[in-house]
Scaffold this motif. Sequence first.
Motif, mmCIF file in Angstrom:
data_model
loop_
_atom_site.group_PDB
_atom_site.id
_atom_site.type_symbol
_atom_site.label_atom_id
_atom_site.label_comp_id
_atom_site.label_asym_id
_atom_site.label_seq_id
_atom_site.Cartn_x
_atom_site.Cartn_y
_atom_site.Cartn_z
ATOM 1 N N CYS A 44 -42.003 -19.384 -0.933
ATOM 2 C CA CYS A 44 -41.275 -18.722 -2.019
ATOM 3 C C CYS A 44 -41.123 -17.230 -1.811
ATOM 4 N N GLU A 45 -40.061 -16.720 -2.406
ATOM 5 C CA GLU A 45 -39.954 -15.295 -2.660
ATOM 6 C C GLU A 45 -40.534 -15.134 -4.057
ATOM 7 N N THR A 60 -41.424 -11.205 -0.188
ATOM 8 C CA THR A 60 -39.997 -11.311 0.099
ATOM 9 C C THR A 60 -39.710 -12.378 1.140
ATOM 10 N N ARG A 61 -38.435 -12.567 1.429
ATOM 11 C CA ARG A 61 -38.034 -13.531 2.453
ATOM 12 C C ARG A 61 -38.654 -13.191 3.811
ATOM 13 N N ARG A 62 -38.811 -11.903 4.090
ATOM 14 C CA ARG A 62 -39.419 -11.493 5.364
ATOM 15 C C ARG A 62 -40.888 -11.861 5.416
ATOM 16 N N PRO A 64 -42.751 -14.260 3.011
ATOM 17 C CA PRO A 64 -42.815 -15.127 1.827
ATOM 18 C C PRO A 64 -44.242 -15.551 1.497
ATOM 19 N N LEU A 120 -37.762 -21.157 -1.354
ATOM 20 C CA LEU A 120 -37.035 -21.027 -0.102
ATOM 21 C C LEU A 120 -37.114 -22.286 0.756
#
Length: 124
Positions: A44-45, A60-62, A64, A120
């Motif tokens: 997840c973010e 964050t996506r970078r 997660p 995600l």
Amino acid sequence: MPLVLVALLSILSQEAPPQVVKVTVRDEVVGTGEVAERGTVATCELAVWVDDRLKVDTATRRMPYRFKVSTEERGNWRGRVAGLRVGGVRTITVPKELFGEEKISVFQEPGAVRIRVELLAVTK
């Protein structure tokens, strides 16, 4: 993962006290991908706020946040991710009564905690 986020998520993962506490869940975006089920691993973010004023931290996506979707809902925010589909966004609001005075003493005036989760990926 930043220590403040780890500590706060640990507190939120503990079992709820015996009184009735209403945790609210609101889907902001309905995803179209695979469903997060109890026992799967969610990627997840994540963003966490206290009282909607103080953004405590984010994953964050970078970088997660990954966790096993819980089998227990009472007092555990991870159980409230179950049913969310990949691509979906869910906001979970945990009232301050859930924490107890000693558990959230790192904050001057503790209040409700809001967790925004964007799913995600899901793995078994």
